[in-house]
Structures are given as structure tokens and as C-alpha cells.
Design a protein around this motif. Structure first.
Motif, PDB file in Angstrom:
ATOM      1  N   ASP A 145     -51.252 104.158  63.265  1.00  0.00           N
ATOM      2  CA  ASP A 145     -50.859 104.392  61.879  1.00  0.00           C
ATOM      3  C   ASP A 145     -52.097 104.539  60.989  1.00  0.00           C
ATOM      4  N   HIS A 146     -53.072 103.681  61.186  1.00  0.00           N
ATOM      5  CA  HIS A 146     -54.307 103.723  60.391  1.00  0.00           C
ATOM      6  C   HIS A 146     -55.072 105.023  60.654  1.00  0.00           C
ATOM      7  N   ILE A 147     -55.124 105.443  61.919  1.00  0.00           N
ATOM      8  CA  ILE A 147     -55.870 106.655  62.275  1.00  0.00           C
ATOM      9  C   ILE A 147     -55.221 107.887  61.661  1.00  0.00           C
ATOM     10  N   VAL A 148     -53.906 108.016  61.827  1.00  0.00           N
ATOM     11  CA  VAL A 148     -53.210 109.205  61.320  1.00  0.00           C
ATOM     12  C   VAL A 148     -53.256 109.247  59.795  1.00  0.00           C
ATOM     13  N   ALA A 149     -53.122 108.076  59.169  1.00  0.00           N
ATOM     14  CA  ALA A 149     -53.160 108.024  57.701  1.00  0.00           C
ATOM     15  C   ALA A 149     -54.496 108.508  57.154  1.00  0.00           C
ATOM     16  N   GLY A 150     -55.575 108.247  57.889  1.00  0.00           N
ATOM     17  CA  GLY A 150     -56.903 108.601  57.397  1.00  0.00           C
ATOM     18  C   GLY A 150     -57.442 109.923  57.884  1.00  0.00           C
ATOM     19  N   ALA A 151     -56.686 110.633  58.720  1.00  0.00           N
ATOM     20  CA  ALA A 151     -57.188 111.883  59.303  1.00  0.00           C
ATOM     21  C   ALA A 151     -56.939 113.059  58.363  1.00  0.00           C
ATOM     22  N   SER A 152     -57.966 113.863  58.153  1.00  0.00           N
ATOM     23  CA  SER A 152     -57.836 115.030  57.275  1.00  0.00           C
ATOM     24  C   SER A 152     -57.376 116.272  58.027  1.00  0.00           C
ATOM     25  N   GLY A 153     -57.485 116.251  59.358  1.00  0.00           N
ATOM     26  CA  GLY A 153     -57.090 117.406  60.165  1.00  0.00           C
ATOM     27  C   GLY A 153     -56.069 117.025  61.207  1.00  0.00           C
ATOM     28  N   ARG A 154     -56.033 117.770  62.292  1.00  0.00           N
ATOM     29  CA  ARG A 154     -55.090 117.465  63.369  1.00  0.00           C
ATOM     30  C   ARG A 154     -55.469 116.146  64.041  1.00  0.00           C
ATOM     31  N   VAL A 155     -54.455 115.450  64.536  1.00  0.00           N
ATOM     32  CA  VAL A 155     -54.666 114.268  65.368  1.00  0.00           C
ATOM     33  C   VAL A 155     -54.114 114.593  66.750  1.00  0.00           C
ATOM     34  N   ILE A 156     -54.981 114.569  67.750  1.00  0.00           N
ATOM     35  CA  ILE A 156     -54.618 114.908  69.123  1.00  0.00           C
ATOM     36  C   ILE A 156     -54.653 113.610  69.925  1.00  0.00           C
ATOM     37  N   ILE A 157     -53.501 113.194  70.439  1.00  0.00           N
ATOM     38  CA  ILE A 157     -53.384 111.895  71.104  1.00  0.00           C
ATOM     39  C   ILE A 157     -53.017 112.120  72.565  1.00  0.00           C
ATOM     40  N   THR A 158     -53.792 111.516  73.453  1.00  0.00           N
ATOM     41  CA  THR A 158     -53.490 111.607  74.875  1.00  0.00           C
ATOM     42  C   THR A 158     -53.167 110.229  75.411  1.00  0.00           C
ATOM     43  N   THR A 159     -52.182 110.182  76.301  1.00  0.00           N
ATOM     44  CA  THR A 159     -51.792 108.945  76.967  1.00  0.00           C
ATOM     45  C   THR A 159     -51.122 109.298  78.278  1.00  0.00           C
ATOM     46  N   PHE A 160     -50.710 108.285  79.038  1.00  0.00           N
ATOM     47  CA  PHE A 160     -49.968 108.536  80.267  1.00  0.00           C
ATOM     48  C   PHE A 160     -48.604 109.138  79.912  1.00  0.00           C
ATOM     49  N   SER A 161     -48.222 110.195  80.575  1.00  0.00           N
ATOM     50  CA  SER A 161     -46.942 110.830  80.255  1.00  0.00           C
ATOM     51  C   SER A 161     -45.758 109.947  80.614  1.00  0.00           C
ATOM     52  N   SER A 162     -45.963 108.982  81.497  1.00  0.00           N
ATOM     53  CA  SER A 162     -44.885 108.060  81.877  1.00  0.00           C
ATOM     54  C   SER A 162     -44.770 106.868  80.928  1.00  0.00           C
ATOM     55  N   LEU A 163     -45.704 106.733  79.985  1.00  0.00           N
ATOM     56  CA  LEU A 163     -45.702 105.586  79.065  1.00  0.00           C
ATOM     57  C   LEU A 163     -44.813 105.926  77.866  1.00  0.00           C
ATOM     58  N   ILE A 164     -43.510 105.800  78.074  1.00  0.00           N
ATOM     59  CA  ILE A 164     -42.536 106.251  77.089  1.00  0.00           C
ATOM     60  C   ILE A 164     -42.673 105.490  75.772  1.00  0.00           C
ATOM     61  N   SER A 165     -42.962 104.211  75.843  1.00  0.00           N
ATOM     62  CA  SER A 165     -43.091 103.434  74.603  1.00  0.00           C
ATOM     63  C   SER A 165     -44.239 103.940  73.741  1.00  0.00           C
ATOM     64  N   ARG A 166     -45.334 104.387  74.363  1.00  0.00           N
ATOM     65  CA  ARG A 166     -46.466 104.910  73.591  1.00  0.00           C
ATOM     66  C   ARG A 166     -46.096 106.261  72.965  1.00  0.00           C
ATOM     67  N   ILE A 167     -45.365 107.062  73.698  1.00  0.00           N
ATOM     68  CA  ILE A 167     -44.895 108.333  73.141  1.00  0.00           C
ATOM     69  C   ILE A 167     -44.024 108.075  71.918  1.00  0.00           C
ATOM     70  N   GLN A 168     -43.149 107.063  72.004  1.00  0.00           N
ATOM     71  CA  GLN A 168     -42.312 106.715  70.852  1.00  0.00           C
ATOM     72  C   GLN A 168     -43.162 106.277  69.667  1.00  0.00           C
ATOM     73  N   GLN A 169     -44.221 105.525  69.937  1.00  0.00           N
ATOM     74  CA  GLN A 169     -45.116 105.095  68.862  1.00  0.00           C
ATOM     75  C   GLN A 169     -45.751 106.294  68.170  1.00  0.00           C
ATOM     76  N   VAL A 170     -46.177 107.274  68.945  1.00  0.00           N
ATOM     77  CA  VAL A 170     -46.797 108.471  68.369  1.00  0.00           C
ATOM     78  C   VAL A 170     -45.777 109.227  67.512  1.00  0.00           C
ATOM     79  N   ILE A 171     -44.571 109.383  68.031  1.00  0.00           N
ATOM     80  CA  ILE A 171     -43.512 110.070  67.273  1.00  0.00           C
ATOM     81  C   ILE A 171     -43.265 109.342  65.956  1.00  0.00           C
ATOM     82  N   ASP A 172     -43.134 108.022  66.017  1.00  0.00           N
ATOM     83  CA  ASP A 172     -42.823 107.237  64.810  1.00  0.00           C
ATOM     84  C   ASP A 172     -43.920 107.367  63.752  1.00  0.00           C
TER      85      ASP A 172
END
Length: 276
Positions: A73-100
Motif C-alpha cells: 500500500d505504501h509503495i503504490v501510494a508513493g509511486a509516480s509511474g507504473r508499479v510492476i509486482i512479481t511473486t509466485f503465481s501459486s501464491l493466491i493470497s499475495r495476488i489478492q493483496q496486489v488486487i486490493d
């Protein structure tokens, strides 16, 4: 999601296998660890406990997944451009966090990488992921969106040579080219043996002008295995007669065995075994 431990009732006694676990009181998906159920087992004669040893070397507790939500949340709030986030594709909870986080900051989400593109629709269909309408964008829409309205969710957290993030780092991705102002978040820990690939990817992204955020500079990932205090808590709750550390390198098993000794288990009742 849906990871479980096993309670196996045999003619000679109860065997408990922890499975991969950590004790998270505030999980992003699913219910907290059922400590009451574990304590109930401790009132019965448990013959053998087999317990996850992956992070037996680490003192203290493994942080909750909620910590990562705050960091993202802190990173996205402070980013002036695109935010590109990589994680394990099987880590569904982290994907949900990114979506939220993307929804909170009024950003669209573009998903790239074969395994991520395949897993997300299945997770949505099965009810593990919740994505509001009109949040995901297509490649043709991505080109028209201002960079400060975009989050990219990508594979490549382990530096895999053909993954989407590595293709970006190599200037070989057909839809996304890294530009100054991009923020890349490595929301995963390198699996042992992958460090060189991950470091090479991070260096390439920096050279192209991206701001790269990874575990050594910010808490953008927490691992999914219990640290020493959680291992001790499980042991104390279950109260086994015999103990076998499992799931880890041999050194992890040995450290976990010593941890059990420190809790009062006799050395002769601890079995450090290898496959074969």
C-alpha cells in the motif's frame, strides 16, 4: 490456500504431520491456525510429530501476511509511474493483496506471464480470488492508460529465463518496456540456487531506470513457514513422545532436532532421517 496438517490414527498411536505451516493470526485468505484443535491433540498420547523444518534456523516468529499488505500500500501510494509486482503465481493470497491495493489507489491491473494468466481465472472461478469488475485490463487498453493508473502483476520472481519479468529486464517483452519512473517490486524470496538469476534480473532492471524494491530493502515478502517460536509452540501443544523434523535441507533438520532437545525431549526419541 487450503493447506492442512494431518492427524493419522494408527493401532500403535497418533501420528501428526504439520505440513507446510506458519502460525498467522491475521491471514489474508482462510482461517487462522486452529490452536484449540492442536491443544486437544496434546491431551491425548501423540506417538510422533513430523514438523516442517524449512525455517528452523530463524529465531522469533514469521510475520503475518498483513505486513506485506501495508508495505505494498505504501509503495503504490508513493509511486509516480507504473508499479510492476512479481511473486509466485501459486501464491493466491499475495495476488489478492496486489488486487486490493490497486483498487484502493484507483489503478488497473495487467497480468502477464503464462502461469499467472492461467491461475488467476481458475482462482476467481473457484472463489479464492475476488476481483471487482473492470479492474483487469487487456494489452490494447494498457497502451492507452497513464502509467500512474497501472499495476502490472507478473511472473519471474525467481529470475526464470523465459519468464515475463526477465523478458522485460532483457528488453524482450512484447507489451511492456521498462522506463524510468517504473517501480518493480520483488515480492518473493529467491529459492536457494536461484540467487544469481534473481540478482542478474534486478541489476538489469536498475540499469533501465526502474526503482527496484526487494526483501533486503523493504518487507515486500514474508515466507510461508514457521520460525523457531512457532515450531516450539506446535511442539508444546502436541506433546509428542517421538519427534521427526521434516521438509528442509539436512542442516534444517539438525537445527530443528536441537530445538526439540531444548524443549526437553530425549535425544533418543528424535529421528533425523533422509530419503532412501
Amino acid at each position: 490456500p487450503d493447506s492442512v496438517g494431518l492427524v493419522i490414527r494408527t493401532p500403535v498411536g497418533i501420528v501428526v504431520h504439520s505440513g507446510d505451516f506458519k502460525i498467522d493470526y491475521t491471514p489474508v485468505i482462510g482461517s487462522p491456525t486452529d490452536l484449540n484443535r492442536l491443544a486437544q491433540l496434546g491431551t491425548k498420547p501423540v506417538l510422533l510429530l513430523l514438523s516442517d523444518s524449512t525455517y528452523a534456523e530463524l529465531p522469533g516468529y514469521t510475520p503475518s501476511e498483513r505486513v506485506v499488505s501495508d508495505t505494498l500500500d505504501h509503495i503504490v501510494a508513493g509511486a509516480s509511474g507504473r508499479v510492476i509486482i512479481t511473486t509466485f503465481s501459486s501464491l493466491i493470497s499475495r495476488i489478492q493483496q496486489v488486487i486490493d491495493v490497486a483498487v484502493k489507489h484507483n489503478r488497473y491491473v495487467f497480468i502477464t506471464g503464462r502461469s499467472m494468466e492461467e491461475i488467476v481465472p481458475v482462482a476467481v472461478e473457484e472463489g479464492y480470488l475476488t476481483i471487482p469488475p473492470n479492474v483487469l485490463c487487456r494489452s490494447d487498453e494498457l497502451k492507452r492508460l497513464p502509467h500512474n493508473r497501472v499495476v502490472v502483476l507478473t511472473t519471474g520472481s525467481q529470475g526464470e529465463p523465459t519468464s515475463a519479468l526477465v523478458r522485460m529486464a532483457n528488453r524482450d517483452h512484447s507489451q511492456i518496456q521498462i522506463v524510468p519512473g517504473d517501480t518493480v517490486v520483488m515480492s518473493a524470496t529467491p529459492v536457494p540456487g536461484n540467487e544469481a538469476l534473481v540478482n542478474k534480473t534486478v541489476d538489469s532492471l536498475f540499469r533501465q531506470g526502474a526503482d527496484v524494491i526487494y526483501g533486503k530493502v523493504s518487507q515486500v515478502h514474508v515466507h510461508g513457514h514457521g520460525s523457531q517460536e512457532e515450531l516450539k509452540l506446535l511442539f508444546d501443544l502436541v506433546k509428542p513422545k517421538f519427534f521427526m523434523p521434516v521438509h528442509g535441507e539436512y542442516r534444517h533438520l539438525k537445527v530443528h532436532a536441537k530445538l526439540a532437545e531444548s524443549l526437553g525431549m530425549a535425544k533418543d526419541n528424535i529421528f533425523v532421517l533422509e530419503d532412501g
